[in-house]
Design an enzyme around this catalytic site. Structure first.
Site, mmCIF file in Angstrom:
data_model
loop_
_atom_site.group_PDB
_atom_site.id
_atom_site.type_symbol
_atom_site.label_atom_id
_atom_site.label_comp_id
_atom_site.label_asym_id
_atom_site.label_seq_id
_atom_site.Cartn_x
_atom_site.Cartn_y
_atom_site.Cartn_z
ATOM 1 N N ASP A 8 21.517 8.554 26.579
ATOM 2 C CA ASP A 8 21.057 9.816 25.979
ATOM 3 C C ASP A 8 20.091 9.539 24.816
ATOM 4 O OD1 ASP A 8 21.690 12.882 26.144
ATOM 5 O OD2 ASP A 8 21.767 12.395 24.012
ATOM 6 N N TYR A 15 16.213 16.748 17.595
ATOM 7 C CA TYR A 15 15.388 17.136 18.748
ATOM 8 C C TYR A 15 14.048 17.701 18.288
ATOM 9 C CZ TYR A 15 19.117 16.512 22.176
ATOM 10 O OH TYR A 15 20.062 15.975 22.993
ATOM 11 N N HIS A 70 26.997 11.108 32.611
ATOM 12 C CA HIS A 70 26.146 11.063 31.416
ATOM 13 C C HIS A 70 26.828 10.340 30.252
ATOM 14 C CE1 HIS A 70 22.917 12.317 28.814
ATOM 15 N NE2 HIS A 70 23.795 12.734 27.935
#
Lengths: 406, 319
Positions: free
Chosen positions: A185, A319, A378
């Protein structure tokens, strides 16, 4: 960064002691949750489903015991150190084995060091977990800026490049002349950038998310069945599963208010990631069936860590930094430097997309290790720690025989 | 609200997101009783202001399917049920989508629509602007400006994309008043995100001329809070699968007012092509995305002017 080393190179031991008052406040807020009406569809296509979240909230409020996790974290050597003006929290576990290879592993979003706790034992002390002493690692697990017990940046600019440089500085400060790096990630993004920066001492990297393709402007080449399936999975993710990414990369502050004010808002926001992990988590709560180590307690541990540190908004800002950095790179029209270090990669079947070897080779010409495994998603380290550790050992084995850790 | 004036024209006014009937309260007196506001009795309206499904005090749908098409049909049914044989409709934001759908459905009795967020964009421009590509060649200056505004707007719609993809995940707007307030406030207009008109209203305690005040902003947020409709309202974004500002092929009479602070300023050339039966077009010098709320006086004057020709026509044809 030389001056930073001279002025603030101290590390302080870190212990976690959350006041009971904070836990009581959390339980009070969960109990007082005001719920919306039920989603109008029988699946996750409108978002996190009410029944699952209500069960999670019930468990969180009445059955869950944070203190066990606090003890578990405090049983590990934790430290903080100021790097480039920001307090960085990290877990640092040495190995009983000689010649253990130093490894810095980076968590992602919506993760934290909680994701990586299960791999600490097997990686640092393989003989106690059915492995070989030659595969031992010394482990450094930092919390990303704005995440967990690391400080929250109070200015813009803590992007992936700066984070990667801070990690190199951290390893240097810990006295590691040679080391390797791993991540999934966001951790894969940081690790990829470390590979491109190639700081002195970094021998190689391993990742379990192909970030070069996920963020690419153009589709990767290839028309095999495997490549088509991967492309289709990326398309699904970027059309229906991408809301959190867009929101956090453009308006982190707007969603941030709810994330620090409402435990249930935070939980929902964190659980609405990829389809595979969502249904695994949903089954853990609604059917009592945990997939691997993705148990109810570990899931709630991770959410509680975000809650207690109040980092919903600051984590989302990462982000935004990522978006800014990407836009800047795009505007400059500059391709990032290639990764010339040896790269290891593992494709897990439940990941957002199953990266085909061809794509990984295209992204990393110096691919030293590639494997496709049969389980895990994930949150691979979290879900399948044994398998994950096997992969990390195998990925870095060749670097040891080449004199890496001697 | 029924007008006391004879021959008042019935109008259904539809709000949008993140709005509610609170946006339109200042229109009621001005439209239903124009002489009390310095206008002519011949411009009076009977005013119907419904809350969209999932919004305010309307019910929350328990199944999918309540998109603008179905809402449009419901408004026609509502006007029929109120006994209005002939009426007009008005909308901005989602209300504009609803009135466009009503225009397409052309229910019996609907004489015309007025929109302050018109869907006029020609297909080549629509395609280019959505893809972020360069504009088609040959655009006039005002068309080029509109194209640039569309490009800007599409960079400020992540909230909409989130609600379209994952409305249920926004538990925070049901559980946290501050979470809800932030989410509702962060809607853009031409002057920024959050909308400049809303941001400036937060500093305005009172207003003599109908300008937006902070109490009105809080009224709207409180309405969402008390009805717990943050998420049910968000679901509308998921229901709609059509285009945003593309011309939809409405052939009944249409009136358009272009406000400078709207998402894009529709050029007359596009409006004429998108709405072949364009009965009124005007560009005004102030007001934005929340035009009825920001500039109730001007907005009311626009509605009176927009439908004036229709009344004359209506009277002539019925006499």
């Amino acid at each position: 960064m030389t001056s930073t080393i001279e002025t603030a190179s101290e590390t302080q031991p870190f212990r976690l002691e959350i006041p009971e008052e904070q836990m009581a406040d959390l339980r009070r807020r969960i109990a007082a949750t005001r719920w919306p009406s039920k989603e109008l569809v029988p699946d996750r296509s409108q978002g996190v489903q009410l029944a699952m979240l209500r069960e999670l909230a019930r468990y969180w409020e009445t059955d869950y015991d944070w203190r066990k996790t606090e003890e578990k974290l405090n049983a590990l050597p934790q430290f903080t150190t100021e790097i480039d003006g920001l307090e960085i929290h990290f877990i640092h576990v040495t190995s009983p084995h000689k010649n253990a290879m130093p490894l810095i592993m980076t968590h992602g979003w919506p993760g934290s060091v909680i994701e990586l706790l299960e791999v600490v034992g097997p990686l640092t002390d393989p003989t106690a977990h059915g492995g070989d002493a030659e595969d031992a690692f010394e482990l450094v697990l930092p919390s990303l800026p704005g995440y967990g017990f690391s400080g929250e940046p109070t200015e813009v600019g803590w992007d992936l490049g700066r984070t990667a440089r801070a990690w190199a500085e951290l390893m240097h400060r810990l006295g590691y002349a040679r080391y390797v790096a791993q991540g999934g990630d966001l951790g894969a993004i940081v690790t990829d950038v470390m590979g491109r920066q190639a700081p002195e001492g970094l021998l190689g990297i391993h990742m379990n998310l192909l970030v070069t393709t996920l963020g690419a402007a153009t589709a990767p080449p290839g028309d095999s069945e495997e490549e088509r399936a991967a492309l289709e999975a990326i398309k699904t993710f970027t059309t229906s599963g991408f809301g959190y990414f867009l929101e956090q990369s453009t308006r982190p502050q707007t969603i941030g208010y709810a994330l620090v004010d409402s435990p249930v808002a935070l939980a929902a926001w964190m659980l609405d990631h990829d389809t595979d992990s969502y249904y695994k988590i949903s089954r853990a709560f609604l059917d009592g069936e945990a997939t691997g180590h993705l148990t109810r307690d570990r899931i709630v541990d991770n959410i509680t860590l975000y809650w207690l540190t109040g980092t919903g908004a600051s984590a989302a800002r990462w982000y935004w930094e990522l978006g800014q950095a990407q836009a800047k790179a795009l505007a400059a029209g500059q391709a990032p430097p290639e990764v010339s270090l040896p790269v290891g990669f593992t494709t897990f079947p439940g990941e957002i997309f199953q990266a085909p070897r061809s794509w990984v080779e295209q992204s990393y010409p110096n691919l030293a290790y590639f494997n496709k495994v049969d389980r895990g998603g994930h949150f691979a380290a979290w879900e399948e720690p044994e398998l994950f550790c096997d992969e990390v050992r195998a990925a870095f084995r060749s670097l040891r025989t080449n004199g890496g850790a001697s | 609200v029924r007008s006391k004036h004879e021959d008042a024209l019935p109008i259904v006014v539809c709000h949008g997101w993140p709005g509610s009937i609170v946006e339109q309260l200042k229109l009621i007196g001005r439209l239903s009783d124009p002489p009390a506001h310095g206008a002519s009795a011949s411009d009076a309206f009977h005013v119907v202001i419904p809350s969209m499904p999932g919004y305010g005090f309307s019910g929350k749908p328990t199944s999918t399917g309540w998109g603008p098409e179905r809402i449009g049909r419901a408004w026609a049914e509502l006007m029929g049920r109120l006994g209005y044989d002939h009426y007009v409709a008005q909308g901005g934001d989602w209300g504009a989508f609803v009135v466009d759908q009503m225009g397409l459905q052309a229910p019996e009795g609907l004489l015309a629509i007025h929109t302050n967020m018109p869907a006029t964009v020609p297909s080549d421009v629509d395609k280019a602007s959505l893809a972020g590509e360069p504009p088609p060649s040959g655009l006039a200056a005002d068309e080029r400006r509109a194209y640039e505004q569309l490009i800007r707007t599409y960079k400020q719609v992540e909230y909409a994309r989130m609600m379209a993809a994952r409305p249920q995940t926004l538990y925070g707007i049901a559980d946290s008043p501050v979470g809800l307030a932030a989410w509702l406030l962060d809607h853009n207009d031409a002057d920024g995100q959050p909308a400049a008109a809303v941001v400036s209203a937060l500093d305005r305690a009172t207003s003599a001329t109908g300008e937006l005040t902070r109490d009105e902003i809080l009224d709207n947020i409180t309405l969402y809070w008390l009805t717990n409709t943050g998420i049910s309202a968000s679901r509308l974004y998921r229901e709609y699968k059509g285009g945003f500002f593309n011309a939809k092929g409405v052939s009944i009479p249409v009136a358009v007012t272009v406000f400078p602070g709207e998402q894009y300023q529709a050029p007359r050339s596009w409006a004429e092509r998108a709405y072949p039966n364009l009965i009124y077009f005007n560009e005004v010098d102030r007001g934005g995305h929340f035009a009825a709320w920001e500039e109730p006086e001007l907005f009311s004057a626009e509605l009176r002017a927009a439908y004036r020709s229709l009344r004359t026509h209506e009277r002539r044809s019925s006499s």
